[in-house]
Design a protein around this motif. Sequence first.
Motif, PDB file in Angstrom:
ATOM      1  N   GLN A 140       0.849  -1.198   0.000  1.00  0.00           N
ATOM      2  CA  GLN A 140       0.000   0.000   0.000  1.00  0.00           C
ATOM      3  C   GLN A 140       0.883   1.246   0.000  1.00  0.00           C
ATOM      4  OE1 GLN A 140      -3.311   0.282  -0.109  1.00  0.00           O
ATOM      5  NE2 GLN A 140      -3.372   2.497   0.150  1.00  0.00           N
ATOM      6  N   LYS A 141       1.847   1.257   0.931  1.00  0.00           N
ATOM      7  CA  LYS A 141       2.856   2.305   0.879  1.00  0.00           C
ATOM      8  C   LYS A 141       4.073   1.875   1.667  1.00  0.00           C
ATOM      9  CE  LYS A 141       1.047   5.021   4.713  1.00  0.00           C
ATOM     10  NZ  LYS A 141       0.137   6.107   5.050  1.00  0.00           N
ATOM     11  N   ARG A 196      -9.790  -0.647  -4.156  1.00  0.00           N
ATOM     12  CA  ARG A 196     -10.119   0.422  -3.198  1.00  0.00           C
ATOM     13  C   ARG A 196     -11.268  -0.020  -2.292  1.00  0.00           C
ATOM     14  NH1 ARG A 196     -12.509   4.172  -6.004  1.00  0.00           N
ATOM     15  NH2 ARG A 196     -12.407   5.579  -4.224  1.00  0.00           N
ATOM     16  N   ARG A 210       4.837   0.874  -4.950  1.00  0.00           N
ATOM     17  CA  ARG A 210       3.399   0.780  -4.703  1.00  0.00           C
ATOM     18  C   ARG A 210       2.794  -0.337  -5.557  1.00  0.00           C
ATOM     19  NH1 ARG A 210       1.437   6.550  -6.034  1.00  0.00           N
ATOM     20  NH2 ARG A 210      -0.427   5.411  -6.674  1.00  0.00           N
ATOM     21  N   THR A 252      -4.349   6.643  -7.386  1.00  0.00           N
ATOM     22  CA  THR A 252      -3.981   6.098  -6.082  1.00  0.00           C
ATOM     23  C   THR A 252      -5.036   5.113  -5.592  1.00  0.00           C
ATOM     24  OG1 THR A 252      -5.051   7.970  -5.023  1.00  0.00           O
ATOM     25  CG2 THR A 252      -2.680   8.135  -5.385  1.00  0.00           C
ATOM     26  N   GLU A 300      -6.588   4.436  -2.872  1.00  0.00           N
ATOM     27  CA  GLU A 300      -6.970   4.982  -1.575  1.00  0.00           C
ATOM     28  C   GLU A 300      -8.485   5.140  -1.550  1.00  0.00           C
ATOM     29  OE1 GLU A 300      -4.755   5.958   0.734  1.00  0.00           O
ATOM     30  OE2 GLU A 300      -2.858   6.220  -0.339  1.00  0.00           O
ATOM     31  N   ASP A 301      -9.048   5.291  -0.335  1.00  0.00           N
ATOM     32  CA  ASP A 301     -10.497   5.494  -0.263  1.00  0.00           C
ATOM     33  C   ASP A 301     -10.906   6.721  -1.069  1.00  0.00           C
ATOM     34  OD1 ASP A 301     -10.264   3.379   1.362  1.00  0.00           O
ATOM     35  OD2 ASP A 301     -11.202   4.284   3.123  1.00  0.00           O
ATOM     36  N   ASP A 302     -10.166   7.803  -0.913  1.00  0.00           N
ATOM     37  CA  ASP A 302     -10.391   8.971  -1.757  1.00  0.00           C
ATOM     38  C   ASP A 302      -9.301   8.992  -2.806  1.00  0.00           C
ATOM     39  OD1 ASP A 302     -12.705  10.226  -0.661  1.00  0.00           O
ATOM     40  OD2 ASP A 302     -11.479  10.686   1.112  1.00  0.00           O
ATOM     41  N   THR A 303      -9.638   8.554  -3.993  1.00  0.00           N
ATOM     42  CA  THR A 303      -8.617   8.419  -5.023  1.00  0.00           C
ATOM     43  C   THR A 303      -8.519   9.691  -5.839  1.00  0.00           C
ATOM     44  OG1 THR A 303      -7.905   7.115  -6.924  1.00  0.00           O
ATOM     45  CG2 THR A 303     -10.271   7.445  -6.675  1.00  0.00           C
ATOM     46  N   ARG A 320      -1.292  -4.748   2.122  1.00  0.00           N
ATOM     47  CA  ARG A 320      -2.761  -4.704   2.031  1.00  0.00           C
ATOM     48  C   ARG A 320      -3.293  -5.943   1.326  1.00  0.00           C
ATOM     49  NH1 ARG A 320      -3.560  -1.308  -2.128  1.00  0.00           N
ATOM     50  NH2 ARG A 320      -4.003  -3.183  -3.327  1.00  0.00           N
TER      51      ARG A 320
END
Lengths: 584, 584
Positions: free
Chosen positions: B26-27, B134, B68, B112, B114-117, B40
């Motif tokens: 993930q990072k 996501r 990533r 990305t 992420e939840d907020d991409t 993840r």
Amino acid sequence: MYRSHNCGELNASHINKEVTLAGWVQKSRDKGFMIWVDLRDRYGITQLIFDEERTSKSIFQNAKTLGREFVIQVKGKVIERSSKNPNLSTGDIEILVSELTILNKAILPPFTIEDDTDGGEELRMKYRYLDIRRNPVKNSLIFRHKVAQAVRNYLSKEGFIEVETPYLIKSTPEGARDFVVPSRMNAGQFYALPQSPQTFKQLLMVGGMDKYFQIVKCFRDEDLRADRQPEFTQIDCEMAFVEQEDILNAFEGLTRHLLKEINGIEIEKFPRMLYDDAMRLYGNDKPDIRFGMKFGELNSVTQHKDFGVFNAAELVVGIAVPGGNNFTRKEIDQLIDWIKRPQVGALGMVYCRYNEDGSFKSSVDKFFDEADLAKWADITGAKPGDLICVLSGETDKVRGQLSSLRMELATRLGLRKPNEFAPLWVIDFPLLEWDEETKRYHAMHHPFTSPKPGQIELLATNPGEVKANAYDLVLNGNEIGGGSIRIHDKKTQSLMFDYLGFTPEEAKAQFGFLMDAFQYGAPPHGGLAFGLDRLVAILAGQEIIRDFIAFPKNNSGRDVMIDAPATIDNKQLEELSLKLHLKQ
Amino acid sequence: MYRSHNCGELNASHINKEVTLAGWVQKSRDKGFMIWVDLRDRYGITQLIFDEERTSKSIFQNAKTLGREFVIQVKGKVIERSSKNPNLSTGDIEILVSELTILNKAILPPFTIEDDTDGGEELRMKYRYLDIRRNPVKNSLIFRHKVAQAVRNYLSKEGFIEVETPYLIKSTPEGARDFVVPSRMNAGQFYALPQSPQTFKQLLMVGGMDKYFQIVKCFRDEDLRADRQPEFTQIDCEMAFVEQEDILNAFEGLTRHLLKEINGIEIEKFPRMLYDDAMRLYGNDKPDIRFGMKFGELNSVTQHKDFGVFNAAELVVGIAVPGGNNFTRKEIDQLIDWIKRPQVGALGMVYCRYNEDGSFKSSVDKFFDEADLAKWADITGAKPGDLICVLSGETDKVRGQLSSLRMELATRLGLRKPNEFAPLWVIDFPLLEWDEETKRYHAMHHPFTSPKPGQIELLATNPGEVKANAYDLVLNGNEIGGGSIRIHDKKTQSLMFDYLGFTPEEAKAQFGFLMDAFQYGAPPHGGLAFGLDRLVAILAGQEIIRDFIAFPKNNSGRDVMIDAPATIDNKQLEELSLKLHLKQ
């Protein structure tokens, strides 16, 4: 609600209760002063009684008009039957009818709605809605539902997520022929109906949905063989971060669960067999191991004599038929005729009786003596009282022929017991198979199947020898599932397309999205798909899948009930930017 | 198996355990002497730690290369974290890595994970397999699975049988446009993909399968509006020997079960509203009743003055906006602009402030005095502090406009609470609706819907007035299901086709099999179908169905990920006896 109870649930405990039932008139017996009607619904049959003394005149008269398959509603009192029927769950009671409503009349059905109907296949298909009223069909559909529910609940409990993949996808020339769907909004372009959700389930693995399943319709536009359907149902499964062993365990678990939940049978551990062994021992990649008759290869003990047929043969192979020495000469001749039919295609059969006294008598006594024949018995595992059947010729062909004979004999000898279940994993399938027509290798499973570790180099030199991480689940001589560990990196996938004769452009046009996906972090993954139609039939101890499909198509792909396919309006064609181009 | 545990399950109780994990990077945070990696998978995130002192040099170097979305496998020991993360189920621990395997590298993802991409809609659709990684998308798909499982288990327990109906059926011009599938084996003929299994489920009722359901894909070739899909999923249900009341109870039961099981909400009894009342009180056949703002019809208290607009109007109708007197003049002007947009199409709006001191101030004070305005307040139910919004014009249009305004205001005022659920039955729909384009009546639901008892005669004289045994289930302002009691006799069905403008020949060609079936003893029956995509979205407190579909199509019906539809080979066209006929 038109009923207080169904026609299968009333018994002595309900006596004197006032009930309302609705259903179909199964049959009616009019004795003049008394009328009995068997009222049927999905749940069973309940006997109704109307009599001159206890039933009002108008109802009694009305009851006389009832014909087969009329839909009626009755109110009445549950009473004890004078002559009980122990074969019926409702056999202790009958309903003394006080109200009768004819909900719908019926014209005479084209065949009898009985377990053993007088309707032929074609008639039953045309009136499938009547066929479904019959217990065998109705129960098959309910059985199918139970199996599907058991599958879904088991896999859900195991953490699998059912994900719906699209039906309108893209046509790919690889594999069987696609059904296509013209796109009106994208003139000149077509969707294809999926032959399986293969690429989508792999993309779900790339998407991290590491345990996927779906019970899903698939489509293949093939010339239909008997008992094949253009649309069929798969239990489609895929897992990420797994090796072959994990997949086998996961779906052995599912199958074991089904055998237990549906059939009440516990099977500890499923045996495994190499593909090469299955071919050698049973001439077949889906052997029925409920019975023996394993192949014995007889080249070493047959090709030293003057029998030219055997000497010229690539393979001489036999089976020992248990108790087969009882066959009369006529029966054996019939067997020989059977294997010479074009569907089997053998040129002939050599046989050898193993008499109870330990002596042998063969059809080739001129060439082989008792000592030779004893070796045949040894290799095929024959015992006194058996019959040894021997075929010879080209390996692939003769294996297929002897496998057909083995299955036919097993059927005749009653060895294929419908209530006995013998699952088997066949593993290590070849990666490729040679196609005579196109003179090239095709993927045996599909082009996403991974070769066994370390074998990929063999592709260049000896492609037919490369084994795949591919496996089938066999049940009672039927393939009920098959799958593989997939390729999950772009380089190997490109190499595979290359070996399969795709140009890089073709590979990109058809499967570019998958190879792109592999670049963004694809996990190792693999899966399996069960054929639900067949699985259900076999679990029910049957083999004809059509009986387990509510509205099947015939061998020309037609639904004779709704009369489809059919012509469409010119306006529809025009909107789709299409013209018919029929051959004259 | 590539892992002993998943990335969401390890906690303090596992400290000192040796584990194997696999997943995506993930990072990664590289502090030089120490590297932390968030690993993840579907189940969560687990922190890995590599440090110069405790990690072998080669592994440490390897860890530095991780990018990533790399897919890796690690072995290591669960240790306590020095700085714990209470927001993470695994936040108390981390893994001190002793072995690291890169299973697959990844190029940089286009957005990305992420939840907020940072990815826009189009990019996310092209790389849907990355989008699915996501949480919001992944969780929506898992949520959908749970809802579908809950539906199946509930209905199965209630005695419903899931029966698979065919996908390759027959095209019928009635209703929306079909997708068609050319038949190769029957040249010049086409199958159609089902818009719903309507006729098949009715035939199952004729077949005695008295409680049927199916979660099934359906297809409509329509010009796509926003958030419509050419393929969509229905929970399709049908029952025999039932009246409308039985259907409402059965599926209210299912919906209540889902609200309880999925949302933890208990709702005693769903309210019912006549279609006519829904239109009168909410201007809409699927009213959102989570909030008020019921319509007040003001004709009687507005058309006695000199205001020509109202005097000329067929309908003058208003709503009281709670607390709306707080709106500034500018805000009200914006509202007026909003309803004048072509999508809504109002010509203007009259408003009236109801001041806290009980006085009124309207935009038409020239024509109406305080006493008039007090009557408006009375009829719309306005209280001091509210704003009364009034529209006028042709009844159907103005109701639609005011309904849009009501929904918009509710959204702005935060009255459409996603976690509040207000189901509602809307019943007694009209049987027919007038179609301006073809200048004739069409079936509002479909041509198999039965008219209310005793109303069939009205068809001849006043067809628009005939009410049907048809009902919709509405949840939070969305139609989540709809159905009807069907016609079950040939005579009525023929009559209905006649009224709908079918010739007897057309009726026979298209639905002959159904009318035939009705002659063989069809039981009274009816049903309902839920739109699963929408139902799932609403239960999740959302309204965009695309997020709950694994691989949706865009507004041109394209799958931009696999690039479908696409052209097909000429050979394929030829086999199908088709030619392209593109407009120049």
